[in-house]
Every structure is written in structure tokens, then in C-alpha cells.
Design an enzyme around this catalytic site. Structure first.
Site, PDB file in Angstrom:
ATOM      1  N   LYS A 125       0.742  -1.095  -0.059  1.00  0.00           N
ATOM      2  CA  LYS A 125       0.052   0.185  -0.058  1.00  0.00           C
ATOM      3  C   LYS A 125       0.884   1.187   0.108  1.00  0.00           C
ATOM      4  CE  LYS A 125      -3.966  -2.108   2.348  1.00  0.00           C
ATOM      5  NZ  LYS A 125      -4.930  -2.148   1.240  1.00  0.00           N
ATOM      6  N   HIS A 183     -16.478  -5.732   3.081  1.00  0.00           N
ATOM      7  CA  HIS A 183     -15.678  -5.450   2.178  1.00  0.00           C
ATOM      8  C   HIS A 183     -15.718  -6.580   1.020  1.00  0.00           C
ATOM      9  CE1 HIS A 183     -13.460  -2.367   4.648  1.00  0.00           C
ATOM     10  NE2 HIS A 183     -13.941  -3.256   5.771  1.00  0.00           N
ATOM     11  N   GLU A 216      -5.259   7.317   7.743  1.00  0.00           N
ATOM     12  CA  GLU A 216      -5.921   7.844   6.411  1.00  0.00           C
ATOM     13  C   GLU A 216      -7.167   8.590   6.667  1.00  0.00           C
ATOM     14  OE1 GLU A 216      -5.345   4.926   2.861  1.00  0.00           O
ATOM     15  OE2 GLU A 216      -7.398   4.857   3.251  1.00  0.00           O
ATOM     16  N   ARG A 260      -4.471  -7.516 -11.588  1.00  0.00           N
ATOM     17  CA  ARG A 260      -5.063  -8.673 -12.258  1.00  0.00           C
ATOM     18  C   ARG A 260      -6.392  -8.671 -12.842  1.00  0.00           C
ATOM     19  NH1 ARG A 260      -9.173  -9.140  -8.593  1.00  0.00           N
ATOM     20  NH2 ARG A 260      -8.668  -8.491  -6.653  1.00  0.00           N
TER      21      ARG A 260
END
Lengths: 166, 506, 506, 166
Positions: free
Chosen positions: B125, B243, B208, B300
Site C-alpha cells: 500500500k 468488504h 488515512e 489482475r
């Protein structure tokens, strides 16, 4: 032949009569039924209303799928129903409710202990399986009678985890 | 970073290092392109469609993925034995493991995907953030990784609340804590570090900004090895639970042509920042003011690629294979036209009425919906067992319409036609969503499913009909049981037995 | 001719006066539009999908169509009993019988189709010719009907040879004779008159130029009741056998944008000549010099409408229903864009290796192809019996690609995936066609299948594998028979029995 | 166990051996086979080459479908094969060939008569059925022994129409 059939908590008194007649809770319908060989697909025409249902028997209940929804159905003939009523009803068993593992996995957390009061819908166990954390909840209000597993344990499908009684 | 040149050449036989619907999807594309396919399978998957549809199939071990689909040496061994000269990783499993891409290249195999270096950067990340920021891509405001607790506490006021404490190595929500007030920050940092340490062996965290009412919008990109990179519009993936994406659309209700172009160009810049080749997805959060922030890049093929295929007309998997064979992209950016609307529902084996608990068991019946505007990508079949070894996705049901309304109505129709028995599915969840006022108006964000959507207000209407069907089956069973005593009277027809019940009653 | 105004109003319940795949197709469109559906069924069709998918279903008699699907009174009776306020005729059966359309209107029902008058005119070859000629539509040069033998013989030199003698009331090739030399004309006229008299009770014949190497190209049109008529591009339907279409494409290999526009405008003129409303198809013959001639207009939905749907994105059946409900067309001509390529293969129960002999029997297994770019419209299911009562079409397999090549390759893949057991199918014919050089180059006309295409040069390659599979089944059967003697030793698993054969052999 | 298996006119000598070995016309292969419950779907891995086949038994033959093509297969174990060989071979029966109606329909035309010589593939009967005219052709060279129907007759599926012999 008369049957008492329960879907969710709704009861239907169903009588099969000659000449394609069926009486449900006192109302008469004309019923045409066909089943597809071996696939469990039923086509019902109830007063010409067309309903396609898939039916399978599982654990002495019937699973019926109609238009994407699955219904759990209990069917009793009249005599069996009366006997059950005399014994104190079908669904309202006075005994313990058991929480079983719905799949193999690992117990992440046990959120209750013996003797603890629980409400219906309260989280009881967190089970990790299929890459997911799954919450198992109490099926009824009651008191925890017995916790059979602890965090970190691997469990098999159908293994008894917690019993809840009065 | 010029491993690409090694990674590109014509190949005729492809090993698919995956299973399930995506393996079938790749096999179909290969057969359409005349490429031979090699499947691998674990114990659980001997009869899986990808094994039956491939040209060759090799057993690679026990059912748990760590003993089969995740074992790089076994896959390379099969490639060598079968003479495969390329590998497609699908999604999941080894698809975003740079060591696997590197091992394929080292073994002289074409890897259908980007360079190991691009996978490595985008898989971290912090490195990904740094790379795309350098290319001018907006990111969610936050701190660097590797700061001490004191440094994090000091940095928090600049970011502002609410904010998220996130694990640098994280994924799937683990090691992630929302913080709404400064007083809770220290505890959240400590908790996230512990969780990250336990889950990933790495307690590094960072801060964040937490975006409220944000949508998850992603851009599909395609890049060839000649420096051409294009975007194929956006996908709306805000409907998630824990998620996990549940419903995806192309295009998005809230993205207009101007925003699409701006996000597309930023996505292309992000891809170019790592010299990206092959198909990829750049994920953004889009806030209420239409500001968008880079979230991550998936290096991907994506589960939800079909909605983009239906709306752009581009076969993304075929393009992946062509690009990996060293061809140029077939389209320039200005040739990409979006037409119509597509929605994908992920059909999972789980009980929407019981907290989405996964449902295991054998699929006893499966009738797929078909007809106009309906596509089903599936890897299961009657007799298939949903095991705890792999994820619970049964299929992807994708519907296309000229308009969003037409696609929604078609999806309702297709969900009604879809018949699966043996396990519980989330079809009623999707039906309820398709009926939902807020979904129809496009008013949802990433928290909608978890916080403002409930199955409890769904009214099921066919109790009477279910009662009749089950009663008839029970009646038939009891009649049949009684007829065993007098077998001569038994009905010989498999077809007409039920229409006879009235006679049995006389 | 203003019955149209009667024929248009909102309706909520539709009777489908048809069966099979087209009834299912219409039901799907209705459910997507929120219209309730009423199915009718003969004895043979009690379990047919159109009965199971509709909201209501009514029995209308024995299996032969003349006793059920063709009996207007029975259909009107069901409409009345069910409260249906509209009727969709599908194709075939009563779809082009103006008396049926009129009877529906007289009963106060909306007929989803054009006016009875438009059906009547277009149903009579000579009247149709006259109507469209008056609108400036080119027709194949020929004579009027009702001429005497002498008049026909006198007219022949102006038309030129080769020519066709055709029955005015004809169809399906009956009462039709090609004539290559003037000396054969008198005999051909006499023969055609006899055949026409026997088949249709009407010996009227006429002459028409015989076009050599002609293609069958048709234009899909849509018209609303406000005078708006548009065309949705062409379909290539040249691949026929005995006047039965087998493979259709959209677009056509030989039609460019200029020709498409010219043919489209002529088709619109033809439709307007009879104040046409609803969906219709204008059929043309296209010769080598790209001259096109009106052949006939089909005043109904066409079997092959899906290829146009895939390429234009327009749902033709939904548009039919909207127009019949009195709505305006959703598209103006300039909004119709053709994108990509679609091919339809009609999958019939017939043996391509034995002169396409129809194959009757029960379908014991059916697995439809699926995945990207594949659509299947079918009305059969495992357990369905192919009877001589209805036509032998099992399904329509439609594949879409960005290019013709992609559509062909996808069709090959889909044909390989399609598994039907119990009856023979023409799948190998379609496979052979998809492999054929001339098909790939688009070099074919209406005579190609009958005159220049043979199954005899097809090489079947899996004899060895078929031998192994059958031998294993036979071996298993003999093992099972011998185990009945010792039931204790019997294998209890349904799954593993064959992998055990080696142990049984030891 | 040894079998002689015939597909079209190709004969295969097939021997099933222990440890997943199979010998076909003298060549050795490793074979893994699985069958899907009740659907007739076989998955063969022949030296890792994957073949999916549908197999059904019908009229003492096997119909095998692979990649869209249907194969008619006869399987005989070694002993039955030798017996048949001794009797004069399997396919080359010395008896009559019979043309049966493949479906119900109406005889439109009879194109041969008793005693007429016919070639293999020659048209013998035109049968109208399923809205189509269908040509029935002679399966062999020979002489028409008997015509059992005439034009205009309605016939059932499987009804004998014409016999052809030497």
C-alpha cells in the site's frame, strides 16, 4: 386426506379431494399438478394460476423454492398433528435448543458462558470458515445450559457447540 | 524494469493456475482464440467444469488451497510436464504474488499479467501510494508508514477526523480501525498494531482520512507492451458487505462523461507509473463532492470484469491473452464506446435471512436463467459440493439492458428464473435489492448494505403455494409407501403420478 | 384503414397464442415490463416452460395444432376467462392470419401486431407486390397473377430465363418450378397449377425472374401508431435448406452502410404502403450486382430477431409491446447504431449425417452453453419429448462478438459446450459450417447448403475416446450385474465407482 | 477384462488393467475416470488429456456424445465377440435390412417395388412428418423383398416399411 402444513409460522389446513379439488383453510381451489421426473420440479395450476416449485425433503422437512425464495415446510397428517398437539405442540418444544456448527471451521470467540441469560438473536459464537468470520446467534430467549467448545478449537459440520434452555 | 520483453511471445498452450468460474472463463477465451488449455485440480475438484472443459488436466494435491492451488512448485511442474508455455493466474490464489510471476518468468513461461515488479509495488500500500502520487494521482490524505505512535498522534490533526488506522500489510478489513475523536486514537493505534501483528506478522500501521458517504468506483484499464494504455470506463462497486462486493454495475449512476474521462486518465497515469502491462483495475473512493482518491490497483483480472465487457463490447480476457502474446491493443481510447447498462449479482451460498451465514452442501439442482441480455459465469453443476475449502461464490449473474431500468428489470426476471437447490443462496438478497427504492434511485454508498439495508422488511408471498407443493409431495410419499404393500396397483408412469391423487382419494 | 386507433391502449395482461421458445421469449419480455402473462397449452405441452413461466395457464385441447393452437374460438375463450386484454401471436400458427387479428379486435383485445388489413395485403403475394410497387419498391420482374397459360407464355420473353413459375397462394416451395429454357415452360405451368390446386385449393400461378447466386437479406423494421417507422439494419439469411433458414447473421458480410441505408429506406417505404404498425420484416433478394428486389413482408416477429437485438441493443419484443400499448418508438433512426456481429444457429432435432431426417424422442440430457457472448432461447428441457406435432427446433443458439471472426469462434466454442442427449441434433452441421472456408469468407448464397455443402467431408476425430467411454460403461454394467449376487460387496458411492474398476480387475 | 469395441466401422481392442492402466490396440494409456451421478456425464483423463463424454445405452448400443458429435458404439466382451465372429461377424448380417419409419407420419411416395434392385443411399420412401418431406434411403445394396405400405398410408414410429435383402 387432510394435512396440517406449516410454513414459517403460518399454518394451513389442506384437504385433498376428488376431481382435482383442494380445500385450504376452508377455501376451495381447482388444482392441476405435474411433476418432472427426478428433478423435483412441480408445476401447479391453482385455479389456472401457474406456480413452479422445487421441492426436496431434508431432515423430515420440505424445502420448497418458488421464484427465488426458499420456504421451510412441515407437513403432518391430521392424526399426527393431533397427537403432537396433545404432546404440547410442534414447534414449541419445552426442551433445549442446540446451536450446531453449520460448517467445518475454527471457533474464534465464545461470547457466552454457562448459566448466562441470552436473548433471541444474541451473538453466541464467532466461527471462522470459508475465509469469513461468521456469527452464530441464539435461536431463542433462555439460559446457556452448556458450552461445549472454546476459542481456537476446530469443529466439524453439525458439531454441538452450545445448548440453551429455560 | 524491462522484464516485459522477456514476458511476451506467442504461446499455444496455457496453464490456468486457478479453479471455479474464472478458470472456466479463461478456458472459454482460450478455446475461442485457439490456445490449448491445461487445468490443475485438487482432490475436491476432480469433476469441476474447468477440469472437464480444459484440453488437459493434472492433479496437484489435497483440497486445501495451501496444499494445491497455492503451491508454486506444483504448478511449475505441471507446466513443464504438459509443455505449457504460458500461465494465467486468474484472480485470488497466486494472482497478485510477485514471486509467482517471477517464478513463471524464471521457468521460461509467459505470465499473463504485469511484471513482478509492478505486482510488488502495487501490492504494498505504501509503495503504491508513493508511486501513483509521483504520477500526480490523488490519494486519500494520510501518513507515511513506519511512523512511531507519537509521530502518528502528531500527524492526525492535519488529516482531520474521522480517520482510519490501517495496517500497511492489511487486507479484508483486518488491522483497520475507524477513529472519530482524537481521544480514541491512541487505543485504536495500539489495537490495530496488535491485530496486524497477529494477522500478518507485521504491526506497521498508518493513518488515512475516512471518507464519509463514499462510493467505490473503479476503472478498468488495458495496457500493451508498446506503451499503449487505455481505460474501459468505470465500474460501480459500492454495494459491499464486510468488504466483499455483492453487486457491480457499469457504468456508474454518478459518473458522467467528464468525470469518467478524468478518472480514466488518472487511472492510466497510475498504471503507467509502474510500466503496467495487461489488464488491471484502479480502485478509487469517490466522495459526495465528486472528488476521487486512489485506493489501490488490482494487478489482475477482476471478478466483476463482465459488466465492462457487456457495455464496451470488449472481451477483456481475450485482450489479456493477446497482449501477453505481444500484440498491440486492438482499440485506441477514442474507439471505446459505452453502450447500455450492465449489472452483476454475485450468487453466493449463504443465507440472507440468517446473517449471511455460509451454506455448505451439495447442489442438487441448478437451472440457469437464459434468454435476452442474460449471462451466467459459473463453475458449479448439479452434484457439486460447496465445501469450506474455497469461497462461497456459486456464479455471477450478469444482466444487460439498453438502460439501467431495463437491466434492473431483467435482473429481477433472471433471479426469478434461477433455480438452485441443496444450499441456501443470497438470491433473495439480490431480489430485495432490485426492489429497493434507494437502489433504483442509485442512492447508496459503501456502507449501504451493512447500515441501511435489511432483509427483515422483505415480504415473502408464496407461503400458500409452498404449503401445497410440500403437502402434495408428502401425500405422494405416503401413498407410495402404502402401495408398496400392493405393488400390482403401482403407477408405472413417472409423469402422471400426481394428477392421479384425486383418484387415490375416492 | 384506421383500425389502428382501436388496436392501441394500455394493457396489463397478455395472452400468448403460441408455444415453445417464442412463447418463453414473449413471457420474459412481459415480466420485464410488468405485464401479466397467460399461456395456453395442448395435451403435449402441460410441462412446457411457457406453461411453467407464465402467470396463468389454460388447457386448449389435444396435441395437434389444428385442435388447439390454431382454434381461434378457444384462444378468445381463454382471453375472456382470464381477463387478458391483449394477444401476442408469436410467429407461425395464427400470427399471419388476418381473421385472427380481426377476431381479437372484435373481441375488444389489443392485437400485438399490425392491422388485419396490413396482414391481409402482405399475405397475398400479388397484392403485396402491387402495394409495394406503388410505393416505389423494386420487385423481382414478373407477371401479374390470374393470367391464362397463353398470356403467361407470351409474357415470359420479357422477363427472360431462367424464371420461376410460382403459385399465388404458395409457400414452402410448393407450386414452384424453375424453368431454364422456353421449351419447358408450358409443362412447368401445368405442373405448378396442379400442385397449387392440390395444396392450396387455388391453381393461380404467375412468373417471376429467377435470380442466380442471390442472397436472402431482410430488413427488420419497427413502426409506431404515430407514423414513425425505422429500420434496425439487415439480417443475412441465405443459409437455408429447403427454404428453412438454418443460420442467420447480423449484419451481412455483403451489405455496406450505403446499401444498408438504401435497403432500409425501401423497407420503410414498403411498410408505410400498408400503414404498418409494430415489428415486421421486409425480405429481399440481393443479386451479385447488389440489386435488391422485394420478396415478401413478414407481418410478425421473426424467429431470427435475436441477432438484430444483439447488434443494435434494442429489445424488439419489448418494443412490440410498447408500440401496441400506444407508445411512441423509443428510438429515432439516427439513434440506431450497429455494433459488433451476431450469428444464430437453429438447433434442430434432425440427423445431419442422414439427410437431415427429423429425430423424435425424449431429451434425456440438456446442458446449455453459457458465458460471454452466448445467448440461448429454448423451450425444451430434460424430459421434453420431440413429437411430430410441432416443428423440430430445439433452440436458437446466438453468439455475439466484436467482429464476425470473434462471433464465429465463439459459436464454435458454444457448439462444443452444448450437450443434448436423447435425440440427434444438427449441431455437427453447424460445427461443419463454422469450419467451412466458404462460410468464413462469406461466400454463399441461398443454394449453398443444398448444392455446395456436404457433411461427407467432415472428419470426426474422437472415435477412440467414444470407444473408451462406452467400454467403461459396459464394463461397469457387467460388474454391477455380477455384484447383485453378492450385494454386500457393492459400492455405495455414486461417484467413485468407475475409478474402482482396476481393483475389481485384480 | 478385454473388450472389442466398434465405433462406426473402426474396431478397438480394449483391455482394462490394474492401476488405472488401459491397453488399446496394444498401446498403453493411463486413464482416470469419473462419472457424474445420474447424468451420464463421464470425465476421462487419458494420459492427462481431458475428454468429456455423455454416454447412454439405447437398443443394446451405446450413444456417446463428445464435443457435439454423436458416436454409435457397440461393445462386446472378448468371448461374445469370438462367438459372433464364428457366426459370421457382427455387422455383416446375412439377413434382411429393414427400413422402419423413424417417426409417425404419412407416406407420400413409395419409390420402389418388390423385386427391384436398389443401391445403398437410394431413395425408397418419402414420408411427410413434422411439416417436412423426409427421404428414407436404402441402408445397403440389394433387392427389395417386401414393401409393406403404400402412398397415403399413415404410419407409426418404428413401423416396418420396406425390407431389403440379397
Amino acid at each position: 386426506m387432510k394435512y396440517i402444513t406449516t410454513v414459517d409460522s403460518q399454518e394451513f389446513a389442506i384437504e385433498l379431494k376428488p376431481d382435482n379439488q383442494i380445500v385450504i383453510n376452508g377455501e376451495h381451489y381447482t388444482l392441476d399438478v405435474e411433476r418432472m421426473a427426478e428433478s423435483g420440479v412441480y408445476s401447479l395450476l391453482i385455479n389456472n394460476r401457474s406456480i413452479q416449485a422445487l421441492v426436496e425433503e431434508r431432515d423430515k422437512q420440505y424445502e420448497v423454492q418458488i421464484l427465488g425464495e426458499m420456504y421451510q415446510v412441515q407437513v403432518q397428517d391430521e392424526r399426527a398433528y393431533r397427537l403432537a398437539q396433545a404432546r404440547g405442540g410442534l414447534a414449541e418444544s419445552a426442551g433445549e435448543a442446540t446451536i450446531k456448527s453449520p460448517m467445518p471451521g475454527i471457533i474464534l470467540k465464545v461470547l457466552v458462558e454457562d448459566g448466562q441469560k441470552v436473548a433471541k438473536g444474541e451473538k453466541v459464537i464467532i466461527l471462522e470458515s470459508m475465509k469469513m468470520e461468521n456469527e452464530l446467534r441464539s435461536p431463542r430467549d433462555g439460559v446457556v445450559h452448556h458450552v461445549s467448545v472454546s476459542a481456537g478449537a476446530g469443529v466439524e459440520k453439525g458439531q454441538m457447540l452450545v445448548t440453551i434452555g429455560d | 524494469m524491462n522484464t516485459d520483453s522477456l514476458n511476451l511471445r506467442k504461446f499455444d498452450k496455457l496453464l490456468i493456475a486457478n479453479r471455479g468460474e474464472i478458470a472456466v472463463r479463461i478456458i472459454r477465451a482460450c478455446h475461442e482464440l485457439g490456445i490449448k488449455t491445461v487445468a490443475v485440480y485438487s482432490d475436491a475438484d476432480r469433476m469441476a467444469p474447468h477440469v472437464r472443459y480444459a484440453n488437459e488436466a493434472y492433479h496437484i494435491g489435497p483440497s486445501p488451497a495451501r496444499d494445491s492451488y497455492l503451491v508454486i512448485e506444483k504448478l511449475l511442474d505441471v507446466a513443464q510436464r504438459s509443455g505449457a508455455d504460458a500461465v494465467h493466474p486468474g484472480y485470488g490464489f497466486l494472482a497478485e504474488r510477485s514471486v509467482f510471476a517471477q517464478a513463471c518468468l524464471d521457468a521460461g513461461l509467459v505470465f499473463v499479467g504485469p511484471s513482478p515488479e509492478a505486482i510488488r509495488i502495487m501490492g504494498d500500500k505504501q509503495m503504491a501510494r508513493a508511486a501513483v502520487m509521483a504520477a500526480g494521482v490523488p490519494v486519500v490524505p494520510g501518513t507515511a508508514k513506519g511512523l512511531t505512535d507519537e509521530e502518528l498522534l502528531a500527524a492526525a490533526p492535519q488529516i482531520g477526523y474521522p480517520l482510519l488506522v490501517k495496517a500497511a500489510a492489511g487486507g479484508g478489513g483486518k488491522g483497520m480501525r475507524p477513529v472519530y475523536k482524537s481521544i480514541d486514537l491512541a487505543d485504536a493505534i495500539a489495537g490495530a498494531r496488535r491485530e496486524a501483528q497477529a494477522a500478518f506478522g507485521d504491526g506497521t500501521v498508518y493513518l488515512e482520512k475516512l471518507l464519509v458517504d463514499a462510493r467505490h468506483i473503479e476503472i478498468q484499464i488495458l495496457a500493451d507492451s508498446y506503451g499503449n494504455t487505455i481505460y474501459l470506463g468505470e465500474r460501480e462497486c459500492s454495494l459491499q458487505r464486510r468488504h466483499q462486493k455483492l453487486i457491480e454495475e457499469c457504468p456508474s449512476f454518478v459518473v458522467n462523461e467528464d468525470l469518467r474521462q478524468r478518472m480514466g486518465e488518472v487511472a492510466v497515469a497510475a498504471a503507467k507509473s509502474v510500466e503496467y502491462v495487461n489488464a488491471g483495475t484502479v480502485e478509487f473512493l469517490l466522495d459526495r463532492e465528486k472528488n476521487f482518491y486512489f485506493l489501490e490497483m488490482n494487478t489482475r483480472l477482476q471478478v466483476e470484469h463482465p459488466v465492462t465487457e457487456l457495455v464496451t463490447g470488449v472481451d477483456i480476457v481475450q485482450e489479456q491473452l493477446r497482449v501477453a502474446r505481444g500484440r498491440r491493443l486492438r482499440h485506441r481510447q477514442e474507439q471505446i464506446q459505452m453502450k447500455g447498462w450492465a449489472i452483476e449479482c454475485r450468487i453466493n451460498a449463504e443465507d440472507p435471512y440468517n446473517n449471511f451465514l455460509p451454506s455448505t452442501g451439495i447442489i442438487t439442482h441448478s437451472t440457469l436463467p437464459s434468454g435476452p441480455g442474460v449471462r451466467v459465469d459459473t463453475g458449479v453443476y448439479p452434484g457439486y459440493e460447496i465445501t469450506p475449502y474455497y469461497d462461497s461464490m456459486i456464479s455471477k449473474l450478469i444482466c444487460y439492458g439498453e438502460t439501467r431500468g431495463e437491466a434492473v428489470l431483467r435482473m429481477r426476471r433472471a433471479l426469478e428464473e434461477y433455480r438452485i437447490m441443496g444450499v441456501k443462496t443470497n438470491i433473495p438478497f439480490h431480489q430485495h435489492m432490485m426492489d429497493s427504492h434507494r437502489f433504483l434511485l442509485g442512492q447508496f454508498d459503501t456502507k449501504f448494505v451493512e447500515e441501511r439495508f435489511s432483509m427483515e422488511d422483505r415480504e415473502r408471498t408464496n407461503h400458500l403455494e409452498a404449503a401445497i407443493a410440500a403437502t402434495l409431495m408428502a401425500h405422494h410419499q405416503s401413498q407410495e409407501a402404502s402401495q408398496i404393500v400392493a405393488p400390482g396397483a403401482r403407477d408405472t408412469s413417472n409423469w402422471k403420478w400426481l394428477s392421479r391423487w384425486e383418484r387415490l382419494q375416492k
